[in-house]
Design an enzyme around this catalytic site. Structure first.
Site, PDB file in Angstrom:
ATOM      1  N   LYS A  31      -6.479 -12.766  -8.343  1.00 48.45           N
ATOM      2  CA  LYS A  31      -8.061 -12.819  -7.979  1.00 48.45           C
ATOM      3  C   LYS A  31      -8.441 -11.176  -8.364  1.00 48.45           C
ATOM      4  CE  LYS A  31      -7.917 -10.973  -3.435  1.00 48.45           C
ATOM      5  NZ  LYS A  31      -8.472 -10.614  -2.358  1.00 48.45           N
TER       6      LYS A  31
ATOM      7  N   LYS B 235     -11.407  -5.793  -5.484  1.00 48.98           N
ATOM      8  CA  LYS B 235     -12.559  -4.344  -5.846  1.00 48.98           C
ATOM      9  C   LYS B 235     -11.352  -3.369  -6.136  1.00 48.98           C
ATOM     10  CE  LYS B 235     -12.531  -4.314  -0.434  1.00 48.98           C
ATOM     11  NZ  LYS B 235     -13.032  -3.762   0.207  1.00 48.98           N
TER      12      LYS B 235
ATOM     13  N   LYS C 114       1.159  -1.287   0.392  1.00 54.00           N
ATOM     14  CA  LYS C 114      -0.313   0.119  -0.168  1.00 54.00           C
ATOM     15  C   LYS C 114       0.530   0.573   0.248  1.00 54.00           C
ATOM     16  CE  LYS C 114      -4.570  -2.097   1.985  1.00 54.00           C
ATOM     17  NZ  LYS C 114      -5.405  -1.640   3.446  1.00 54.00           N
TER      18      LYS C 114
END
Ligand code: TRP
Length: 335
Positions: free
Chosen positions: A197, A200, A115
């Site tokens: 995967k 979102k 992040k």
């Protein structure tokens, strides 16, 4: 233990558009857990603040996530569904646990590194101590089990380390939580790149089916899904695109992958993709309808929020009081 049941705790961040992957891999599997466990599911709105949010939009998203939990079938009477920010004990315990967590441990968190790389212009201290708040979430409710995906395993590990460290000094204060794997949740992959995967935060919106996508969009995305060479609808390592679609079809219809393969023997990719889209729509449509209905039930939802916040606070405060006492913080004199 609460009411003779073991405690299970989980939650989702209040941001981002939830995908079919979040639903089939997590939310859907939460629905029946309350039969065996005392369940808490938080809307993790404090965690969302590690990334800058637009206030009006954020307020709506957080409330809508709670409504979505209910629309997906989580009973607000049988589960405690609440907002993390409505129970101040989370932030308080998080501070206390910060004092039992090492910089070195936090620096090793792969999610922090990822992040930080992604939001290089806003590497705030909250992003760094994110796992400590998550530890507080779990430990406040003395959770035995935490259903999580792979990406959160490291955070559960540090939660256990912090709890064991604390217990080592002050005695048995916290239950040491374990990951809950239950019956394996489906691992849904991106429609555009099955090596990844379904996420979102994917920039390619065609890779994900969002829970609020309308039927036309779902059909379009399924039609565009990447497939593999050949024309056979078969599960296999050499066919990651088709295998992913088979997986989606199988979870949505309740059929096994083998049965699904049989259904499409001799048929082409086109027919198959359309059937996948229909299967997805048959799962999402009822939930979307219920969500639309609940959005209008303001008083009902407000009542649920009040009741559940109160219930969560009751259990959280019990643990927090114990922790403060152990630490030697002075008690507030009674009147
Ligand atoms: N970090 C989790 C995620 O992004 C969300 C979360 C916050 C969580 N606190 C939690 C999950 C406690 C389980 C238990 O998925």
């Amino acid at each position: 233990m609460i009411n003779d049941k073991k405690v299970l705790y989980s939650g989702m961040q209040a941001t981002g558009n939830l995908t079919l992957g979040n639903y089939l891999g997590a939310l859907k599997n939460w629905v029946s857990l309350n039969e065996e466990y005392e369940c808490f599911f938080g809307v993790m709105d404090l965690h969302s603040l590690t990334v800058r949010q637009e206030p009006a939009d954020f307020r709506k998203k957080a409330r809508n996530l709670l409504i979505l939990y209910i629309a997906a079938g989580l009973s607000p009477e049988k589960n405690c569904i609440y907002f993390q920010s409505h129970v101040p004990a989370h932030a308080e315990l998080s501070w206390l646990l910060n004092c039992f967590t090492y910089m070195g441990e936090l620096s090793r968190m792969t999610q922090f590194k990822d992040k930080a790389a992604k939001h290089a212009d806003n590497i705030n201290a909250g992003l760094f101590t994110y796992p400590v708040l998550m530890a507080a979430d779990i430990l406040l409710y003395q959770a035995d089990y935490v259903p999580i995906g792979r990406d959160q395993q490291q955070h559960l590990e540090i939660t256990r380390d912090i709890a064991e460290r604390f217990n080592g000094i002050y005695g048995d204060v916290f239950t040491i939580p374990e990951a809950y794997y239950g019956k394996a949740g489906a691992k849904i992959r991106s429609l555009q790149d099955p090596a990844k995967k379904m996420s979102k935060s994917d920039e390619n919106v065609n890779g994900s089916i969002y829970l609020m996508d309308d039927p036309d969009t779902i059909v379009r995305k399924c039609k565009r899904a990447v497939t593999d060479s050949g024309s056979e609808v078969r599960y296999g390592e050499d066919k990651p695109g088709i295998s992913n679609l088979l997986e989606i079809y199988s979870v949505c219809t309740g059929k096994t992958v083998e049965e699904a393969e049989k259904d499409f023997a001799g048929k082409g990719y086109g027919d198959f993709k359309l059937a996948v889209a229909e299967a997805v729509i048959s799962v999402l449509k009822p939930m979307q309808d219920e969500y639309g209905r609940l959005l209008k039930e303001k008083d009902y939802i407000d009542g649920i929020i009040r009741d559940n916040d109160e219930k969560a606070a009751y259990f959280a405060n019990k643990t927090l009081r114990k922790v403060k006492k152990k630490l030697g913080l002075t008690e507030m004199p009674r009147k």
